[in-house]
Write a protein that holds these residues in place. Structure first.
Motif, PDB file in Angstrom:
ATOM      1  N   GLU A   2       0.852  -1.190   0.000  1.00 41.74           N
ATOM      2  CA  GLU A   2       0.000   0.000   0.000  1.00 41.74           C
ATOM      3  C   GLU A   2       0.889   1.241   0.000  1.00 41.74           C
ATOM      4  N   PHE A   3       0.566   2.168  -0.900  1.00 45.68           N
ATOM      5  CA  PHE A   3       1.328   3.413  -1.011  1.00 45.68           C
ATOM      6  C   PHE A   3       0.336   4.565  -1.057  1.00 45.68           C
ATOM      7  N   GLU A   4       0.511   5.534  -0.161  1.00 42.57           N
ATOM      8  CA  GLU A   4      -0.439   6.638  -0.102  1.00 42.57           C
ATOM      9  C   GLU A   4       0.263   7.921   0.316  1.00 42.57           C
ATOM     10  N   TRP A   5      -0.359   9.025  -0.087  1.00 40.28           N
ATOM     11  CA  TRP A   5       0.193  10.348   0.185  1.00 40.28           C
ATOM     12  C   TRP A   5      -0.966  11.287   0.526  1.00 40.28           C
ATOM     13  N   GLN A   6      -0.663  12.321   1.318  1.00 41.18           N
ATOM     14  CA  GLN A   6      -1.694  13.313   1.609  1.00 41.18           C
ATOM     15  C   GLN A   6      -1.688  14.382   0.530  1.00 41.18           C
ATOM     16  N   HIS A   7      -2.876  14.774   0.120  1.00 39.28           N
ATOM     17  CA  HIS A   7      -3.001  15.773  -0.947  1.00 39.28           C
ATOM     18  C   HIS A   7      -3.129  17.173  -0.366  1.00 39.28           C
ATOM     19  N   HIS A   8      -2.357  18.090  -0.961  1.00 35.27           N
ATOM     20  CA  HIS A   8      -2.421  19.507  -0.587  1.00 35.27           C
ATOM     21  C   HIS A   8      -2.756  20.307  -1.844  1.00 35.27           C
ATOM     22  N   ILE A  23       3.512   7.452 -10.008  1.00 38.47           N
ATOM     23  CA  ILE A  23       2.856   6.210 -10.433  1.00 38.47           C
ATOM     24  C   ILE A  23       2.595   6.303 -11.935  1.00 38.47           C
ATOM     25  N   SER A  24       3.077   5.318 -12.667  1.00 40.72           N
ATOM     26  CA  SER A  24       2.981   5.346 -14.127  1.00 40.72           C
ATOM     27  C   SER A  24       1.555   5.075 -14.599  1.00 40.72           C
ATOM     28  N   MET A  25       1.249   5.531 -15.808  1.00 40.10           N
ATOM     29  CA  MET A  25      -0.056   5.263 -16.401  1.00 40.10           C
ATOM     30  C   MET A  25      -0.263   3.755 -16.588  1.00 40.10           C
ATOM     31  N   ARG A  26       0.812   3.043 -16.876  1.00 43.54           N
ATOM     32  CA  ARG A  26       0.702   1.587 -17.034  1.00 43.54           C
ATOM     33  C   ARG A  26       0.210   0.936 -15.747  1.00 43.54           C
ATOM     34  N   LEU A  27       0.756   1.377 -14.619  1.00 39.98           N
ATOM     35  CA  LEU A  27       0.343   0.811 -13.336  1.00 39.98           C
ATOM     36  C   LEU A  27      -1.068   1.253 -12.970  1.00 39.98           C
ATOM     37  N   ILE A  28      -1.420   2.501 -13.275  1.00 42.54           N
ATOM     38  CA  ILE A  28      -2.787   2.985 -13.018  1.00 42.54           C
ATOM     39  C   ILE A  28      -3.799   2.167 -13.821  1.00 42.54           C
ATOM     40  N   LYS A  29      -3.468   1.883 -15.086  1.00 42.76           N
ATOM     41  CA  LYS A  29      -4.368   1.074 -15.914  1.00 42.76           C
ATOM     42  C   LYS A  29      -4.503  -0.337 -15.364  1.00 42.76           C
ATOM     43  N   ALA A  30      -3.408  -0.889 -14.825  1.00 41.86           N
ATOM     44  CA  ALA A  30      -3.471  -2.231 -14.243  1.00 41.86           C
ATOM     45  C   ALA A  30      -4.433  -2.255 -13.064  1.00 41.86           C
ATOM     46  N   VAL A  31      -4.378  -1.210 -12.221  1.00 43.49           N
ATOM     47  CA  VAL A  31      -5.290  -1.137 -11.081  1.00 43.49           C
ATOM     48  C   VAL A  31      -6.730  -1.006 -11.575  1.00 43.49           C
ATOM     49  N   LYS A  32      -6.947  -0.188 -12.596  1.00 43.42           N
ATOM     50  CA  LYS A  32      -8.297  -0.019 -13.153  1.00 43.42           C
ATOM     51  C   LYS A  32      -8.875  -1.342 -13.645  1.00 43.42           C
ATOM     52  N   HIS A  33      -7.983  -2.219 -14.145  1.00 43.45           N
ATOM     53  CA  HIS A  33      -8.436  -3.498 -14.679  1.00 43.45           C
ATOM     54  C   HIS A  33      -8.439  -4.602 -13.628  1.00 43.45           C
ATOM     55  N   GLY A  34      -8.394  -4.219 -12.358  1.00 46.82           N
ATOM     56  CA  GLY A  34      -8.594  -5.184 -11.288  1.00 46.82           C
ATOM     57  C   GLY A  34      -7.350  -5.678 -10.595  1.00 46.82           C
ATOM     58  N   ASP A  35      -6.184  -5.221 -11.020  1.00 40.15           N
ATOM     59  CA  ASP A  35      -4.939  -5.666 -10.389  1.00 40.15           C
ATOM     60  C   ASP A  35      -4.555  -4.692  -9.281  1.00 40.15           C
ATOM     61  N   GLY A  36      -5.417  -4.598  -8.264  1.00 42.06           N
ATOM     62  CA  GLY A  36      -5.178  -3.672  -7.170  1.00 42.06           C
ATOM     63  C   GLY A  36      -6.400  -2.810  -6.914  1.00 42.06           C
ATOM     64  N   GLN A  37      -6.250  -1.838  -6.017  1.00 40.48           N
ATOM     65  CA  GLN A  37      -7.364  -0.977  -5.637  1.00 40.48           C
ATOM     66  C   GLN A  37      -6.887   0.461  -5.460  1.00 40.48           C
ATOM     67  N   GLN A  43     -10.389   3.980   2.360  1.00 38.82           N
ATOM     68  CA  GLN A  43     -11.581   3.393   1.769  1.00 38.82           C
ATOM     69  C   GLN A  43     -11.334   3.095   0.295  1.00 38.82           C
ATOM     70  N   VAL A  44     -11.741   1.915  -0.132  1.00 37.24           N
ATOM     71  CA  VAL A  44     -11.594   1.547  -1.539  1.00 37.24           C
ATOM     72  C   VAL A  44     -12.570   2.374  -2.363  1.00 37.24           C
ATOM     73  N   GLN A  45     -12.074   2.952  -3.474  1.00 37.61           N
ATOM     74  CA  GLN A  45     -12.894   3.790  -4.338  1.00 37.61           C
ATOM     75  C   GLN A  45     -12.866   3.228  -5.759  1.00 37.61           C
ATOM     76  N   THR A  46     -13.974   3.365  -6.459  1.00 36.67           N
ATOM     77  CA  THR A  46     -14.070   2.937  -7.856  1.00 36.67           C
ATOM     78  C   THR A  46     -14.733   4.037  -8.674  1.00 36.67           C
ATOM     79  N   GLY A  47     -14.727   3.858  -9.997  1.00 31.23           N
ATOM     80  CA  GLY A  47     -15.364   4.836 -10.871  1.00 31.23           C
ATOM     81  C   GLY A  47     -14.553   6.110 -10.974  1.00 31.23           C
ATOM     82  N   VAL A  48     -15.241   7.229 -11.115  1.00 31.91           N
ATOM     83  CA  VAL A  48     -14.576   8.532 -11.189  1.00 31.91           C
ATOM     84  C   VAL A  48     -14.216   8.962  -9.769  1.00 31.91           C
TER      85      VAL A  48
END
Length: 293
Positions: A2-8, A23-37, A43-48
Motif C-alpha cells: 500500500e502506497f499513499e500520500w496526503q493531498h495539498h 505512479i505510471s499510467m501503465r500501473l494505473i491502468k493495471a489497477v483499473k483493470h482489477g490488479d489492485g485498488q 476506503q476503496v474507491q471505484t469509478g470517477v
C-alpha cells in the motif's frame, strides 16, 4: 503493498494525483483493470475518483509472485544496499544481466530471484533498473516491486539517478575532459554498434583520471543509455577499451573489457533521502592498474 500520500491543494482526479507522485499510467491502468485498488482515506474507491485537499490517497497492490518462467539460481550475489524498495548489487564481470537465448538459468536476474525467494521477500519478481554488459563489472540498481520500478521513470527521480564508470583505454586520451556527442546505430544484425548519422542520439561525458605510458584511466558519465555506448564512443575517438575484443581493444593485459560501473547516486522518492554507493575495483582491474603502473 500500500502506497499513499496526503493531498495539498485544489481537488484533482485520482489519475492526476497518482502521476504527480510517480505512479505510471501503465500501473494505473493495471489497477483499473482489477490488479489492485484505489484508496482514499483507507476506503476503496471505484469509478470517477476525486482527491480533495487533506485526503490521504493512493493504491493498494497484491504482492508480486515469482515469475515461474524464470529459473531460480542459488549462486550468491554481492549486496551493497537493501531496503524495502531497492536492492543495489555489485555484478561481477562474466555474468549476464538478464536471461536470453544463450543463458536462461544463471543470470543476475536468476540470482536476484533466488536471493528474494531464499529471504522470503513479499515481492519475488526483480526489476532491473540499470543493466550492464556481461563483461562489465559494477553496480546495478534493482527495484523490489512494481511501484519502485514505476518511480524510476518519473522525471523528478529519473533526473537524480547518476552513474559513473571507470574505463581503461588504449593510448593517451586528450583533451583531459569532454563530451562525446555522436549518434550510435547498428549495422544489419551485427552485435557491434557504430557511430553513424542514422543512429540514435548518444552523449557521453568523460574526465581523464590517470595517464600511463600506453593507456589512460578515464571516468565517464552517460547522458543517454545506448547499447555499448561507452565502448562505441571511445572506439570512435580512437581509444578502444583494453580487453574489448569486439571493438578492437588489445587483449594482452586483461581478457574482458576494462569497464566498471563504479558509483551510483539517487534520491529515494519514498523517503527523500540522497544515496550514494561505490563499488570497489574487482581483482582483475586492480591487477590491470598495477601492471599499467
Amino acid at each position: 503493498m500500500e502506497f499513499e500520500w496526503q493531498h495539498h491543494g485544489d481537488a484533482v482526479s485520482m489519475k492526476h494525483f497518482l502521476t504527480t507522485h510517480g505512479i505510471s499510467m501503465r500501473l494505473i491502468k493495471a489497477v483499473k483493470h482489477g490488479d489492485g485498488q484505489f484508496i482514499v482515506n483507507q476506503q476503496v474507491q471505484t469509478g470517477v475518483i476525486t482527491v480533495q485537499a487533506g485526503d490521504v490517497a493512493g493504491i493498494r497492490l497484491p504482492d508480486e509472485a515469482a515469475d515461474p518462467s524464470v529459473t531460480i539460481s542459488e549462486q550468491p550475489i554481492t549486496v551493497i544496499y537493501e531496503d524495502a524498495n531497492w536492492l543495489v548489487v555489485n555484478k561481477p564481470a562474466g555474468l549476464t544481466s538478464v536471461p536470453g537465448p544463450s543463458n536462461r538459468t544463471d543470470t543476475l536476474v536468476n540470482r536476484v530471484k533466488g536471493y528474494l525467494v531464499a529471504h522470503q521477500a513479499p515481492n519475488q519478481k526483480p526489476h532491473l533498473i540499470t543493466r550492464l554488459d556481461r563483461d562489465t563489472s559494477g553496480l546495478v540498481l534493482v527495484a523490489k516491486h512494481r511501484v519502485a520500478q514505476s518511480m524510476t521513470t518519473w522525471a523528478p527521480m529519473a533526473a537524480t539517478i547518476k552513474k559513473t564508470y571507470l574505463a581503461w583505454v588504449t593510448g593517451q586520451l586528450t583533451p583531459a575532459s569532454g563530451t562525446i556527442d555522436a549518434p550510435i546505430g547498428q549495422v544489419d544484425a551485427q552485435p557491434r554498434r557504430v557511430v553513424t548519422d542514422s543512429g540514435q542520439k548518444a552523449v557521453t561525458k568523460y574526465w581523464v583520471q590517470t595517464t600511463y605510458p600506453t593507456a589512460t584511466q578515464v571516468k565517464l558519465q552517460l547522458v543517454t543509455g545506448r547499447t555499448h555506448q561507452i565502448r562505441v564512443h571511445l572506439t570512435h575517438l580512437g581509444h578502444p577499451l583494453l580487453g574489448d575484443a569486439l571493438y578492437g581493444g588489445p587483449m594482452a593485459l586483461i581478457k574482458r573489457q576494462a569497464l566498471h560501473a563504479a558509483t551510483l547516486q539517487l534520491t529515494d522518492p519514498f523517503t527523500g533521502h540522497d544515496f550514494s554507493w561505490q563499488a570497489p575495483l574487482p581483482a582483475d582491474l586492480t591487477q590491470l592498474v598495477n601492471q599499467l603502473k
